[in-house]
Design an enzyme around this catalytic site. Structure first.
Site, mmCIF file in Angstrom:
data_model
loop_
_atom_site.group_PDB
_atom_site.id
_atom_site.type_symbol
_atom_site.label_atom_id
_atom_site.label_comp_id
_atom_site.label_asym_id
_atom_site.label_seq_id
_atom_site.Cartn_x
_atom_site.Cartn_y
_atom_site.Cartn_z
ATOM 1 N N SER A 65 0.889 -1.307 0.056
ATOM 2 C CA SER A 65 0.059 -0.149 0.062
ATOM 3 C C SER A 65 0.798 1.160 0.063
ATOM 4 O O SER A 65 1.957 1.103 0.438
ATOM 5 C CB SER A 65 -0.861 0.170 1.318
ATOM 6 O OG SER A 65 -1.403 -1.197 1.429
HETATM 7 N N1 SAH Z 1 0.355 -4.871 4.328
HETATM 8 C C1 SAH Z 1 0.893 -5.441 2.960
HETATM 9 C C2 SAH Z 1 0.150 -5.171 1.971
HETATM 10 C C3 SAH Z 1 -0.021 -6.429 1.146
HETATM 11 S S1 SAH Z 1 -1.415 -6.551 -0.209
HETATM 12 C C4 SAH Z 1 2.301 -4.784 2.874
HETATM 13 O O1 SAH Z 1 2.984 -3.912 3.780
HETATM 14 O O2 SAH Z 1 3.252 -5.192 1.840
HETATM 15 C C5 SAH Z 1 -2.606 -7.693 0.757
HETATM 16 C C6 SAH Z 1 -2.129 -8.902 1.053
HETATM 17 O O3 SAH Z 1 -3.387 -9.623 1.567
HETATM 18 C C7 SAH Z 1 -1.878 -9.916 -0.307
HETATM 19 O O4 SAH Z 1 -0.312 -10.222 -0.117
HETATM 20 C C8 SAH Z 1 -2.807 -10.996 -0.135
HETATM 21 O O5 SAH Z 1 -2.236 -12.291 -0.739
HETATM 22 C C9 SAH Z 1 -3.509 -11.022 1.295
HETATM 23 N N2 SAH Z 1 -4.806 -11.739 1.484
HETATM 24 C C10 SAH Z 1 -5.449 -11.538 0.817
HETATM 25 N N3 SAH Z 1 -6.610 -12.402 1.483
HETATM 26 C C11 SAH Z 1 -5.931 -12.976 2.564
HETATM 27 C C12 SAH Z 1 -6.317 -13.669 3.580
HETATM 28 N N4 SAH Z 1 -7.774 -14.164 3.632
HETATM 29 N N5 SAH Z 1 -5.548 -13.904 4.710
HETATM 30 C C13 SAH Z 1 -4.341 -13.768 4.435
HETATM 31 N N6 SAH Z 1 -3.826 -12.886 3.544
HETATM 32 C C14 SAH Z 1 -4.817 -12.544 2.756
#
Ligand code: SAH
Length: 273
Positions: A117
């Site tokens: 993000s």
């Molecule tokens: N906070 C992260 C942002 C990652 S994007 C950072 O700093 O990089 C959001 C993430 O949520 C993705 O990697 C995706 O695979 C994950 N995601 C989506 N659904 C999910 C679930 N049910 N459980 C765990 N992770 C999930």
């Protein structure tokens, strides 16, 4: 930054109870929690290992300071959030080719179709989380993060909370985050591999829950695992399809929900892969 090949993971200190069949389907599930199923999550303590120099050739502290000044100008006022964002080296979490964009206010690809993000959104969500705590000068207690991604936000949370449990459903990103965080030696950040839609009951109740992926509703498990007096911040699809940031406060009287500005997060999906 080219991380070395990931060594075979050591044993798992924490393992949840066996369950009755975690689904392998990756179909998006809206608003359905499965509190009875909670396996497939493994606690990964970040090993204390020597930090490696990044060698990115940029004066990252100065660039981060500028990023923080920009965040403040955009309206982020929580001193602890700004300090934490000034502390964590965001460039360590993105691919080498993107390092020069690491401190711009933009989301960036982190592989497997997912994104880190943009700083403004991270800061905004963390500020909202902290506004939910009784004493804003105090640290947050135990925090659950759904969607570890590259581990950047988990690292920032590590500065703001006593314990962070961060779950990722994609093995490749879970491993990447583990690699990224190793050098930072954050003993209070625990990475878990599993379906975050189920939350992580072992760490509950949480003072705060934050999701980096948006579904059609807030899974019931998250609400159940939120402490009374706790706050949840997550993107959620509204009727009509647009996504908005939602703040949910759990009080002794029940749960209140506030819908805030429009956001664009990757979808919340069930199961692991
Ligand atoms: N906070 C992260 C942002 C990652 S994007 C950072 O700093 O990089 C959001 C993430 O949520 C993705 O990697 C995706 O695979 C994950 N995601 C989506 N659904 C999910 C679930 N049910 N459980 C765990 N992770 C999930």
């Amino acid at each position: 930054m080219t991380p070395p090949a990931t060594p075979k993971r050591p044993g798992f200190p924490v393992r949840l109870e066996p369950d009755a069949g975690t689904p392998s389907a990756t179909k998006k599930v809206a608003g359905r929690a499965h509190p009875e199923r909670a396996s497939g999550l493994f606690d990964m303590k970040i090993p204390a290992k020597a930090a490696v120099s990044s060698g990115v050739g940029l004066d990252s502290r100065a660039v981060r300071t500028r990023m923080v000044q920009k965040l403040a100008a955009q309206g982020i006022s929580d001193a602890q959030v700004l300090a934490a964002m000034g502390q964590v080296e965001r460039h360590r979490f993105v691919d080498t080719a993107l390092v020069n964009q690491a401190y711009e206010d933009t989301s960036l690809p982190i592989g497997l179709g997912q994104t880190i993000s943009k700083p403004n959104v991270v800061a905004r969500m963390l500020e909202l989380l902290r506004q939910g705590v009784a004493s804003p000068s105090a640290k947050l207690g135990r925090v659950l993060e759904i969607g570890t991604g590259c581990g950047y936000q988990a690292a920032v949370l590590g500065q703001l909370a006593s314990e962070v449990y961060s779950i990722e459903r994609l093995r490749g990103l879970h491993d990447k985050a583990r690699e990224n965080l190793r050098a930072l030696r954050l003993a209070n950040v625990h990475l878990l591999f599993g379906d975050g839609m189920l939350g992580y009951a072992k760490g509950a109740p949480y003072a705060a829950i934050i999701a980096a992926a948006g579904g059609e509703a807030i899974p019931q498990a998250w609400v159940e695992q939120l402490a009374v007096g706790g706050r949840l911040v997550a993107p959620m699809h509204m009727a009509g399809g647009a996504q908005a940031l939602v703040v949910l406060d759990r009080t002794a009287q029940g749960v209140t929900q506030t819908v805030l500005e429009a956001v664009h997060f990757v979808p919340l999906k069930s199961g692991t892969s």
